[in-house]
Enzyme design. Structure first.
Site: not given
Ligand code: PGA
Length: 250
Positions: A95, A93, A169, A9-11, A209, A230-231, A163
């Site tokens: 967010e 998600h 993050g 997930n590149w957000k 993470s 994500g990251g 999640e």
């Molecule tokens: P993260 O994000 O790997 O940067 O913690 C995961 C996500 O939000 O899908």
């Protein structure tokens, strides 16, 4: 048998220059033993789709509207994602739940529309730190699961991502026991609602993470069928070792 899935997930990260990472990822995994999905920002969906071509890497959106078209400035519909080459979409998600006040019932309607358009929906669930400390985790996950997942779900069009909000993050991750407890719980709820056939075929991802250093431990947990990353999905150098750890767990 559930095929494992490494999803990135590149957000809201990445302009055209970031496509070189996708190209490197494609070239590094010509014949992966797991499914690979990258969800770039919507502006990159079409070029990302052209880049992956017929390779095994799938492309997905990060959200879609509940309606298929109409007067909804700034929004993107499920058929538009399909048109751009997406075969999947992340929905709910944390967010989006937080930044856009999305509730589980909104997510269920979006998921129904997305599944009807032929997309695989990756529906996200997760508790806050306060909720975990109050020992409400399973209640929260159970409610999010039953309200967010539509009846139209099958093992092919539904993936559930657990999640924990406090792990996204932050570099913090739950213990393997904590992840296993939630994944086993989600599995049993899905089996109860959809029957053992469908319930056992839905893939369950852990997210929050995930990185090369903890991937092997996470992928050894029962009912963890992969990760939503994500990251560490933004570069080939960080995502490839996670994919390899998942392939080693097959
Ligand atoms: P993260 O994000 O790997 O940067 O913690 C995961 C996500 O939000 O899908």
């Amino acid at each position: 048998m559930r095929r494992k899935l490494a999803a990135g997930n590149w957000k809201m990260n990445g302009t055209k220059a970031a496509l070189s990472e996708l190209e490197a990822l494609r070239d590094a995994h010509p014949d992966p033993a797991v499914d690979i999905l990258i969800c770039p920002p919507a502006t990159l969906l079409s070029p990302a789709h052209s880049l992956v071509g017929n390779s095994p890497i799938a492309i997905g959106g990060q959200d879609c509207h509940a309606k298929t078209d109409g007067a909804h400035t700034g929004d993107i519909s499920a058929p538009m994602l399909v048109d751009a080459g997406a075969t999947a979409v992340i929905l709910g998600h944390s967010e989006r739940r937080e930044d856009h006040d999305e509730e589980s019932h909104d997510i269920r309607i979006k998921a129904r529309t997305a599944q009807a358009a032929g997309l695989m929906t990756v529906i996200c669930l997760g508790e806050s730190l306060d909720q975990r400390e109050a020992q409400d985790t399973l209640d929260i996950i159970g409610a999010q699961l039953s309200l967010s997942v539509p009846d139209s779900s099958t093992g092919l069009n539904l993936v559930v991502a657990y999640e924990p909000i406090w792990a996204i993050g932050t570099g913090l991750t739950p213990t393997p026991d904590q992840i296993g407890e939630v994944h086993d719980f989600i599995r049993s709820r899905l089996e109860r609602r959809f029957g053992p056939g469908v319930g056992r075929s839905v893939r369950l991802l852990y997210g929050g993470s995930v990185k090369a250093a903890n991937a092997e431990e996470i992928f050894a947990i029962s009912n963890v069928d992969g990760a939503l990353v994500g990251g560490a999905s933004l570069t080939e150098a960080q995502f490839s070792p996670i994919i390899k750890a998942l392939e080693a767990a097959v």
